[in-house]
Design a protein around this motif. Structure first.
Motif, PDB file in Angstrom:
ATOM      1  N   GLU A 169      49.596  40.879  48.246  1.00  0.00           N
ATOM      2  CA  GLU A 169      48.433  40.746  49.123  1.00  0.00           C
ATOM      3  C   GLU A 169      48.681  39.728  50.238  1.00  0.00           C
ATOM      4  O   GLU A 169      47.808  39.516  51.074  1.00  0.00           O
ATOM      5  CB  GLU A 169      47.199  40.319  48.318  1.00  0.00           C
ATOM      6  CG  GLU A 169      46.782  41.322  47.258  1.00  0.00           C
ATOM      7  CD  GLU A 169      46.386  42.659  47.861  1.00  0.00           C
ATOM      8  OE1 GLU A 169      46.068  42.709  49.065  1.00  0.00           O
ATOM      9  OE2 GLU A 169      46.423  43.669  47.126  1.00  0.00           O
ATOM     10  N   ILE A 170      49.865  39.103  50.249  1.00  0.00           N
ATOM     11  CA  ILE A 170      50.211  38.176  51.325  1.00  0.00           C
ATOM     12  C   ILE A 170      50.688  38.979  52.530  1.00  0.00           C
ATOM     13  O   ILE A 170      51.592  39.810  52.421  1.00  0.00           O
ATOM     14  CB  ILE A 170      51.304  37.189  50.878  1.00  0.00           C
ATOM     15  CG1 ILE A 170      50.813  36.350  49.704  1.00  0.00           C
ATOM     16  CG2 ILE A 170      51.728  36.293  52.038  1.00  0.00           C
ATOM     17  CD1 ILE A 170      51.880  35.450  49.121  1.00  0.00           C
TER      18      ILE A 170
ATOM     19  N   PHE B 249      46.401  36.504  54.364  1.00  0.00           N
ATOM     20  CA  PHE B 249      46.333  37.601  53.413  1.00  0.00           C
ATOM     21  C   PHE B 249      46.023  38.921  54.118  1.00  0.00           C
ATOM     22  O   PHE B 249      45.559  38.941  55.269  1.00  0.00           O
ATOM     23  CB  PHE B 249      45.264  37.308  52.348  1.00  0.00           C
ATOM     24  CG  PHE B 249      45.651  36.231  51.390  1.00  0.00           C
ATOM     25  CD1 PHE B 249      46.267  36.544  50.189  1.00  0.00           C
ATOM     26  CD2 PHE B 249      45.430  34.898  51.692  1.00  0.00           C
ATOM     27  CE1 PHE B 249      46.642  35.550  49.300  1.00  0.00           C
ATOM     28  CE2 PHE B 249      45.797  33.896  50.804  1.00  0.00           C
ATOM     29  CZ  PHE B 249      46.413  34.212  49.607  1.00  0.00           C
TER      30      PHE B 249
ATOM     31  N   GLY C  54      43.349  41.674  50.380  1.00  0.00           N
ATOM     32  CA  GLY C  54      43.371  40.388  49.687  1.00  0.00           C
ATOM     33  C   GLY C  54      42.436  39.353  50.275  1.00  0.00           C
ATOM     34  O   GLY C  54      42.103  38.354  49.607  1.00  0.00           O
TER      35      GLY C  54
END
Length: 630
Positions: free
Chosen positions: A219-220, A245, A249
Motif C-alpha cells: 500500500e506504499i 500511501f 491505503g
C-alpha cells in the motif's frame, strides 16, 4: 593594368592554449581521483567486469505462499521487479534476474557481492505495519515467581488492545527473547497477520510486542529521504523520510493514525516490520491528523540511515516470501576469451580508421589519431571511475558499444576536416578556414551526437540487462566525443593553422590548396576577380614566394562559375551586386570607346543600344560587336 594584393584572414580571437590546459586539468583530475581512491578506498585502476566476462554468485529462490497470496506468473513477475530494484539501488550493475520454470527466481550477481547486497536478495522482506503494544530491553527477562496469570479478554476493541493480544504465552515469549543473539536478528519469520507478534528491532537494541497487521507494504506508493523544509521554505538540516500511501491505503492509514493519537506511549507508535524485524517504530506527533496519506518520519536520522529506510520502504513489499534453495559461485558465461576477441575487433576497427585518416588527410590525419587516443584514455578513465563510485560493470555489449563509438568519434573529425577543406577550396586562408569551418561543423557535430545520445537514452529505459549496458556505454562515449572535439581537436587545429607546414599548405599536410582544387580564379567582389598568381601565365605552377591571390581589373560575366582561390576571407557579393558591377564595367567600356579616335573613324560602324548599326548601310553587321543589355 593589374594590381596585386595579398589577402589575409581576420579570425575571431581564440585561446587554444587555455582550452588545452583546461582539458589537461580535467583529465588529470579524473585519473588523480582514481589513484587517490586506490590508497584511500577500494578503487582499482581497471574497470570491473560483468557477469558474462567475470562470473559471480548465483542464488535460486523458491517462493512460499503465505495467507491468501497465490503463486502466479503475475506475483513472480512483481517479485522479480522488486528484487531488481533492490539490487540496482545497492549500486550493483549488470545483474541477471530471471524466472526458472515459472516458479523459482534465479538471481546472478557479478563479481563478489558484499553481504548487504546478498541480504537484499535473500530476505523475503515483506513489509507490514503493526501497532506497538509493548517495548522492552533486548536482554532476556526472568519472570517473577509470583506473577499473576493474565485473564484473556473476550474480544478486542482494536488492534491496539493489549488486554486481548498480550496473553501469558505472548508475554513468556517476549521475556525469553534475546535480541543480543545474532540468530534472532536474521529475520524471515513475519508471524500471523491476525495475531500478536514478538520480535526484535533490526539493530538488536530493543524488543517488541506488536498487534496484528493493519497495513500491508504494497500500500506504499512512494518513499524518499531528504532534509526537512520549514513552512517558510528554509532547509533545517534535519534528515527525514517522507512516505505516501496509495489510494487504497490512504483511508486505512488515516484511521490507524487517528486511533493512535488517543493512546499513550508506547501504544501511540506503529512499527514498520520488514522480514520480521522492526526497522522503525515512530510515534504520532500530538494533535496531528494525517488525512492525505502523506507522512513524515523524523528522528535521529543521518543521510545514510534515512536513505536506507526509504529504500526499504520502497522496495520491501514483495508479494511472496522466499526460501534460498541454493547459493553458489558461477564461472563467466563468455569469459576472457570473448573479451579478448571483442578488444581485438575494436583494435582492428581503430587501425582501419587510422589508415584511412592518414591516406585521406596525410599529416592532418595525425590529429585524428591523437584525438582517438585521447578519447580512448578518457573512456577508460570514466568507466573505471564509475566502476568504483556507481558499481558500473563492463559487459560484452558494452565492449560492442565502444567499438561502435570509434566510428562515431571519427565521424566528428571527418565532418570538421571536410568543412575546413571546403573553406580552403572557397579561397580562405587556413586560419580563416579553421575558424569558419568550425562554425559550420560544430552544428553538424552537435546534431549528430544529439541523435546518438537520444537513441541511447530511449534504449536504456526500454531495455534490461546487457542491452542497457550497451545503451549506457554508447551514451557515455557520445558525451566524451563532444568533450574531445571541443576541448582538444579544435584547439589543436587552431595551433596547427599558425604553423608554416600547415599554414602554407605543404603538399603532405593534407591542406594543399592545389591538391584541393583551389587554383582557379574566383569572384572577389566589386567587379574584380581573385586568382592565383599563376593565372597570368596558364600552365605555370605558382612559386612559394608569390602571393597566392591576385586581384584582376576585369568584370565577371553574370552567372559565370568561378573556382575558389586560396587565402581570401573577404565577404561574398550577392547576384544583384554582381549584375550592378557588370553594368558599371560595361558603361565604363562604352565611355572609353566614345573617346577613342580609332573608334570614331567613319569607316568603323558603331552599335546603338536602341537601333541598327550606323555608318555604311551596306556594310554587314559584325555579330561580335553586338552588345546585349542585361
Amino acid at each position: 593594368m593589374r594590381r596585386e594584393t595579398p589577402l589575409a584572414a581576420t579570425p575571431r580571437r581564440s585561446r587554444p592554449i587555455r582550452t588545452l590546459v583546461t582539458f589537461a586539468v580535467i583529465t588529470a583530475a579524473l585519473f588523480g581521483s582514481l589513484v587517490a581512491g586506490t590508497f584511500l578506498s577500494d578503487a582499482t585502476m581497471t574497470p570491473k567486469l560483468a557477469l558474462d566476462l567475470e562470473g559471480g554468485t548465483q542464488l535460486i529462490l523458491k517462493p512460499v505462499a503465505t495467507g491468501d497470496t497465490e503463486i502466479t506468473s503475475e506475483t513472480i513477475a512483481e517479485a522479480i521487479r522488486i528484487i531488481r530494484q533492490r539490487v540496482d539501488s545497492s549500486g550493483v550493475a549488470e545483474a541477471e534476474i530471471t524466472s526458472q520454470g515459472g516458479s523459482n527466481i534465479v538471481v546472478a550477481l557479478p563479481g563478489t557481492p558484499d553481504k548487504a547486497t546478498l541480504d537484499l536478495v535473500r530476505t523475503s522482506a515483506q513489509m507490514r505495519f503493526r501497532p506497538v503494544l509493548a517495548i522492552g530491553a533486548p536482554a532476556v527477562v526472568e519472570p517473577a515467581a509470583d506473577a499473576t496469570p493474565i485473564t484473556p479478554k473476550a474480544a478486542p476493541d482494536s488492534p491496539s488492545d493489549a488486554a486481548y493480544y498480550v496473553t501469558d504465552a505472548v508475554l513468556a515469549e517476549f521475556n525469553a527473547l534475546d535480541c543480543a543473539d545474532p540468530a534472532n536478528l536474521a529475520g524471515g519469520e513475519s508471524g500471523a497477520d491476525d495475531a500478536a507478534f514478538v520480535t526484535c528491532d533490526a539493530d538488536g537494541t530493543a524488543k517488541y510486542i506488536l498487534g496484528p497487521v493493519e497495513i500491508q507494504g504494497n500500500e506504499i506508493s512512494t518513499a524518499n529521504s531528504g532534509q526537512r523544509t520549514s513552512p517558510s521554505g528554509a532547509v533545517t538540516g534535519e534528515w527525514v523520510v517522507n512516505i505516501e500511501f496509495t489510494s487504497d491505503g490512504r483511508p486505512v492509514f488515516r484511521d490507524v493514525t487517528t486511533r493512535l493519537q488517543a493512546l499513550t506511549s508506547p501504544q501511540n507508535q506503529f512499527a514498520m516490520v520488514l522480514d520480521g524485524l522492526v526497522i522503525s517504530a515512530p510515534s504520532l506527533a500530538p494533535g496531528v491528523i494525517i488525512s492525505d496519506g502523506k507522512a513524515e518520519i523524523s528522528g535521529t536520522f543521518t543521510r545514510v540511515t534515512a536513505a536506507s529506510l526509504a529504500n526499504q520502504l520502497n522496495f520491501g513489499a514483495l508479494p511472496l516470501t522466499f526460501q534460498v534453495q541454493s547459493e553458489e559461485q558461477i564461472s563467466a558465461t563468455l569469459g576472457s576469451e570473448q573479451l579478448q576477441k571483442g578488444l581485438l575487433a575494436g583494435l582492428i576497427g581503430l587501425l582501419l580508421v587510422v589508415v584511412y585518416s592518414l591516406f585521406q588527410y596525410r599529416a592532418l590525419g595525425l590529429v585524428t589519431v591523437a584525438s582517438l587516443v585521447i578519447s580512448a584514455v578518457l573512456v577508460y578513465g570514466v568507466i573505471t571511475l564509475l566502476s568504483w563510485l556507481q558499481g558500473y560493470r563492463l559487459s560484452l555489449p558494452g565492449v560492442a558499444a565502444l567499438i561502435v563509438a570509434i566510428g562515431i568519434i571519427a565521424d566528428s573529425f571527418i565532418v570538421y576536416f571536410e568543412r575546413v577543406r571546403d573553406e580552403l577550396r572557397d579561397g580562405r586562408s587556413l586560419v580563416g578556414a579553421v575558424d569558419k569551418g568550425w562554425d559550420r561543423a560544430r552544428r553538424t557535430i552537435l546534431a549528430s551526437d544529439a541523435v546518438n545520445f537520444l537513441a541511447a537514452i530511449v534504449l536504456y529505459f526500454l531495455a534490461v540487462g546487457g542491452v542497457r549496458g550497451f545503451a549506457f556505454t554508447l551514451g557515455l562515449t557520445t558525451i566524451i566525443d563532444l568533450v574531445v572535439v571541443f576541448l582538444f581537436t579544435h584547439p589543436v587545429m587552431l595551433l596547427l593553422a599558425r604553423t608554416k607546414f600547415f599554414g602554407e599548405g605543404h603538399k603532405f599536410s593534407g591542406l594543399d590548396p592545389r591538391r584541393l582544387g583551389a587554383t582557379g580564379p574566383r569572384y572577389a567582389g566589386r567587379g574584380k576577380v581573385s586568382a592565383p598568381s599563376s593565372a597570368a601565365s596558364p600552365g605555370a605552377a605558382p612559386s612559394d614566394d608569390q602571393p597566392h591571390d591576385t586581384l584582376l581589373d576585369a568584370p565577371v560575366p553574370v552567372g559565370a562559375r568561378v573556382a575558389g582561390g586560396f587565402g581570401d576571407d573577404s565577404p561574398r557579393q550577392t547576384i544583384a551586386e554582381r549584375r550592378a558591377a557588370q553594368r558599371a564595367a560595361e558603361l565604363g567600356d562604352a565611355e572609353d570607346g566614345a573617346t577613342d579616335p580609332a573608334d570614331a573613324s567613319p569607316s568603323a560602324g558603331t552599335t546603338s543600344a536602341d537601333g541598327p548599326p550606323t555608318g555604311d548601310p551596306a556594310a554587314p553587321t559584325d555579330p561580335s560587336t553586338e552588345r546585349n543589355e542585361s
